[in-house]
Write a protein that holds these residues in place. Sequence first.
Motif, short mmCIF file in Angstrom:
data_model
loop_
_atom_site.label_atom_id
_atom_site.label_comp_id
_atom_site.label_asym_id
_atom_site.label_seq_id
_atom_site.Cartn_x
_atom_site.Cartn_y
_atom_site.Cartn_z
N GLN A 163 0.84 -1.19 0.00
CA GLN A 163 0.00 0.00 0.00
C GLN A 163 0.88 1.25 0.00
OE1 GLN A 163 -2.93 0.11 3.13
NE2 GLN A 163 -3.37 -2.08 3.00
N PRO A 164 0.42 2.32 -0.63
CA PRO A 164 1.18 3.58 -0.59
C PRO A 164 0.82 4.39 0.66
CG PRO A 164 -0.72 3.86 -1.99
CD PRO A 164 -0.75 2.41 -1.52
N VAL A 165 1.69 5.30 1.04
CA VAL A 165 1.36 6.24 2.11
C VAL A 165 0.50 7.35 1.53
CG1 VAL A 165 3.49 5.73 3.36
CG2 VAL A 165 3.43 7.64 1.74
N SER A 166 -0.31 7.99 2.38
CA SER A 166 -1.04 9.18 1.95
C SER A 166 -0.13 10.40 2.01
CB SER A 166 -2.29 9.38 2.81
OG SER A 166 -3.16 8.28 2.68
N SER A 167 0.73 10.41 3.01
CA SER A 167 1.78 11.43 3.11
C SER A 167 2.87 10.87 4.00
CB SER A 167 1.23 12.74 3.67
OG SER A 167 0.76 12.57 5.00
N GLY A 168 4.01 11.53 3.97
CA GLY A 168 5.18 11.02 4.69
C GLY A 168 6.04 10.18 3.78
N GLN A 169 6.98 9.46 4.36
CA GLN A 169 7.95 8.71 3.56
C GLN A 169 8.49 7.54 4.36
OE1 GLN A 169 11.49 10.95 2.50
NE2 GLN A 169 11.65 9.93 0.52
N ILE A 170 8.77 6.43 3.66
CA ILE A 170 9.44 5.29 4.27
C ILE A 170 10.66 4.95 3.43
CG2 ILE A 170 9.27 2.87 4.93
CD1 ILE A 170 6.39 3.23 5.53
N LEU A 171 11.81 4.92 4.07
CA LEU A 171 13.06 4.63 3.39
C LEU A 171 13.62 3.30 3.87
CD1 LEU A 171 14.81 8.13 3.76
CD2 LEU A 171 13.43 7.33 1.84
N GLN A 172 14.16 2.54 2.94
CA GLN A 172 14.92 1.34 3.27
C GLN A 172 16.33 1.53 2.73
OE1 GLN A 172 13.31 -2.39 1.86
NE2 GLN A 172 15.24 -3.46 2.14
N ASN A 173 17.28 1.55 3.63
CA ASN A 173 18.67 1.82 3.25
C ASN A 173 18.78 3.09 2.40
OD1 ASN A 173 19.51 -0.58 4.54
ND2 ASN A 173 19.03 -1.77 2.71
N GLY A 174 18.00 4.12 2.78
CA GLY A 174 18.08 5.41 2.12
C GLY A 174 17.23 5.56 0.87
N ARG A 175 16.53 4.50 0.45
CA ARG A 175 15.70 4.56 -0.75
C ARG A 175 14.23 4.41 -0.39
NH1 ARG A 175 18.89 1.09 -5.46
NH2 ARG A 175 20.83 2.30 -5.41
N THR A 176 13.38 5.20 -1.05
CA THR A 176 11.96 5.20 -0.76
C THR A 176 11.32 3.88 -1.18
OG1 THR A 176 11.86 7.59 -1.09
CG2 THR A 176 9.78 6.40 -1.17
N ILE A 177 10.50 3.31 -0.28
CA ILE A 177 9.75 2.10 -0.59
C ILE A 177 8.50 2.48 -1.36
CG2 ILE A 177 8.36 0.23 0.41
CD1 ILE A 177 10.34 0.13 2.72
N THR A 178 8.34 1.95 -2.55
CA THR A 178 7.17 2.26 -3.39
C THR A 178 6.42 1.01 -3.84
OG1 THR A 178 8.55 2.28 -5.39
CG2 THR A 178 8.22 4.40 -4.25
N LYS A 179 7.05 -0.16 -3.71
CA LYS A 179 6.43 -1.39 -4.19
C LYS A 179 7.07 -2.58 -3.49
CE LYS A 179 9.64 -1.62 -8.10
NZ LYS A 179 9.78 -1.67 -9.57
N PRO A 180 6.46 -3.78 -3.61
CA PRO A 180 7.07 -4.98 -3.02
C PRO A 180 8.46 -5.22 -3.60
CG PRO A 180 4.80 -5.41 -3.62
CD PRO A 180 5.14 -4.06 -4.21
N ASP A 181 9.30 -5.87 -2.79
CA ASP A 181 10.68 -6.09 -3.19
C ASP A 181 11.17 -7.38 -2.53
OD1 ASP A 181 13.80 -5.63 -2.63
OD2 ASP A 181 13.23 -4.40 -4.35
N PRO A 182 12.00 -8.18 -3.22
CA PRO A 182 12.49 -9.43 -2.63
C PRO A 182 13.31 -9.24 -1.36
CG PRO A 182 12.87 -9.39 -5.00
CD PRO A 182 12.44 -8.01 -4.62
N SER A 183 13.77 -8.02 -1.11
CA SER A 183 14.54 -7.76 0.11
C SER A 183 13.65 -7.74 1.35
CB SER A 183 15.30 -6.44 0.00
OG SER A 183 14.41 -5.35 -0.05
N ARG A 184 12.31 -7.76 1.14
CA ARG A 184 11.35 -7.79 2.24
C ARG A 184 10.36 -8.91 1.96
NH1 ARG A 184 11.29 -2.79 0.18
NH2 ARG A 184 9.18 -3.07 -0.60
N THR A 185 10.26 -9.87 2.85
CA THR A 185 9.28 -10.94 2.68
C THR A 185 8.30 -10.92 3.85
OG1 THR A 185 10.79 -12.54 3.71
CG2 THR A 185 10.77 -12.43 1.31
#
Length: 282
Positions: A83-105
């Motif tokens: 799901q996307p945020v309505s506002s704010g930001q989430i970073l993983q290792n300095g990069r914004t999370i925008t979609k599923p990724d194999p680095s997160r299960t």
Amino acid sequence: MISSLAITLPVIPEQAASVPVTATSDIQMDIRDVRKVYGGDADNSVVALDGVTLRIRRGEFISLLGPSGCGKSTLLNILAGFQPVSSGQILQNGRTITKPDPSRTVVFQDYALFGWMTVQQNVEFGLKAKGMPRKQRAELARSLINMVRLNGFEEKYPHQISGGMKQRAAIARALAPDPDILLMDEPFGALDAQTRVLMQEEIARISSAAGKTVVFVTHGIDEAVFLADRVVVMSPRPGRVRQEVHVPLPRPRTAEMRSDPWFVSTVNDLWETLKPEWQKGE
């Protein structure tokens, strides 16, 4: 290249205790003032999260604790990229999370195993999708099955094993791609009380052995404190971080720690804090 998790497990010092996050370079997930609103109509919108800020250190075990409806599963889905945020930001290792990724299960409450596949095939599934050679993925899957103590059940189908065994298979499958972060959404919620306690001890052992960053959603106070390096207590909707509890208990966690005076006192204090909200049925 996917490393063989069971062959190169990091050593976790037995007396290591959690400490507050300080070094910026050690921050793996940085949650910045996240707000999540459902519904476009202002009159009918629901604010699930409001101003959530949290920094998660590499290798840390975080429990998200709070009453039903406080937004902890919503936050986990945002961390997963579902799901996307309505506002704010989430970073993983300095990069914004925008979609599923194999680095997160993700490990869900309902196991989400493929019923037509054996335990071995379920654990191999993500590795096969990535194109790992058959022999290599079979060896890695067997080592993970051994890690979660399902030896001898490799050729069983999900309907042939117990709920606790299904969840261990789901954990092995989630670990197979060697993710940086393991997200767990009330994974023991469907289990009976006795199996749940045993699975808490299992995930404490497995997470320590694997050395992964874990974000674990629960409404069980005892469970949250027993498993975590840090318990993040969320308020009723709209969800906010209302309290953080750093857990000084050493690893590996053992059943005897449940009678530790600090553990008992902390569980009781959190219960007194959260009881009025649960009584309201929030």
